[in-house]
Write an enzyme that holds these catalytic residues in place. Structure first.
Site, PDB file in Angstrom:
ATOM      1  N   CYS A  70       0.895  -1.156   0.000  1.00  0.00           N
ATOM      2  CA  CYS A  70       0.000   0.000   0.000  1.00  0.00           C
ATOM      3  C   CYS A  70       0.933   1.206   0.000  1.00  0.00           C
ATOM      4  CB  CYS A  70      -0.988  -0.023   1.169  1.00  0.00           C
ATOM      5  SG  CYS A  70      -0.267   0.109   2.811  1.00  0.00           S
ATOM      6  N   HIS A 103      14.905 -14.867  10.235  1.00  0.00           N
ATOM      7  CA  HIS A 103      14.654 -14.910  11.683  1.00  0.00           C
ATOM      8  C   HIS A 103      13.178 -15.003  12.054  1.00  0.00           C
ATOM      9  CE1 HIS A 103      18.761 -12.961  12.915  1.00  0.00           C
ATOM     10  NE2 HIS A 103      18.892 -14.093  12.239  1.00  0.00           N
TER      11      HIS A 103
HETATM   12  C1  RB5 Z   1      -3.858   5.395   0.705  1.00  0.00           C
HETATM   13  O1  RB5 Z   1      -3.901   6.770   0.483  1.00  0.00           O
HETATM   14  C2  RB5 Z   1      -2.959   5.065   1.878  1.00  0.00           C
HETATM   15  O2  RB5 Z   1      -3.548   5.472   3.063  1.00  0.00           O
HETATM   16  C3  RB5 Z   1      -2.683   3.588   1.905  1.00  0.00           C
HETATM   17  O3  RB5 Z   1      -2.095   3.194   0.714  1.00  0.00           O
HETATM   18  C4  RB5 Z   1      -1.763   3.096   2.990  1.00  0.00           C
HETATM   19  O4  RB5 Z   1      -0.610   3.859   3.082  1.00  0.00           O
HETATM   20  C5  RB5 Z   1      -2.379   2.828   4.278  1.00  0.00           C
HETATM   21  O5  RB5 Z   1      -1.750   2.362   5.238  1.00  0.00           O
END
Ligand code: RB5
Length: 148
Positions: A70, A103
């Protein structure tokens, strides 16, 4: 199984989408069968919607390892670690990716798609996929993660 391509699941939200696509192509080029859990564009989505299905599949033993992304890597890691027997490690350099396998027997690598270079991420993915758990003194520690 002989001559069968290694299956590797990958998932991201929009924050990790571009890096996911980069990694997906790299993985295909070196012979992985990449199982893409989405997302499939830069449109804003909720990361648990992509990460939970991948983590569930790893938890169920369908895949030994997986890659999630993410923007920060944090949301993806937090969602994945809700699943039994999933050990998702948020990493941002090569040594952390190596240690996560060596680990912690991490079975999912979580990458911060907006904070590291794509080529570095690719190197980390290769190290993660090609490092075995060391076992030994770490075996008991990893076992205790699920015993509380
Ligand atoms: C998306 O804008 C962002 O919040 C997501 O990709 C991530 O970083 C969340 O933890």
């Amino acid at each position: 199984m002989k001559n069968e391509k290694k299956k590797l699941p990958i998932a991201s939200d929009h924050g990790g989408y571009e890096m996911k696509e980069f990694l997906r192509k790299k993985l295909l080029a070196v012979g992985y069968e990449v199982v893409d859990f989405g997302t499939d564009s830069l449109d804003s989505v909720d990361y648990p919607d992509m990460i939970h299905p991948l983590a569930e599949a790893v938890s169920a033993g369908k895949y030994p390892l997986g890659i999630i992304l993410c923007g920060s890597g944090n949301g993806a890691q937090l969602a994945a670690n809700k699943h039994r027997a999933v050990r998702a490690a948020l990493c941002w350099d090569i040594e952390l990716a190596r240690l996560a396998r060596l680990h912690n027997d991490a079975n999912i690598l979580s990458l911060p798609g907006r904070f590291i270079a794509f080529e570095l991420a690719w190197e980390m993915v290769q190290v993660f996929l090609n490092t075995e758990f060391e076992g030994g003194r770490h075996q008991q520690r990893v076992r205790k993660i699920e015993q509380f």
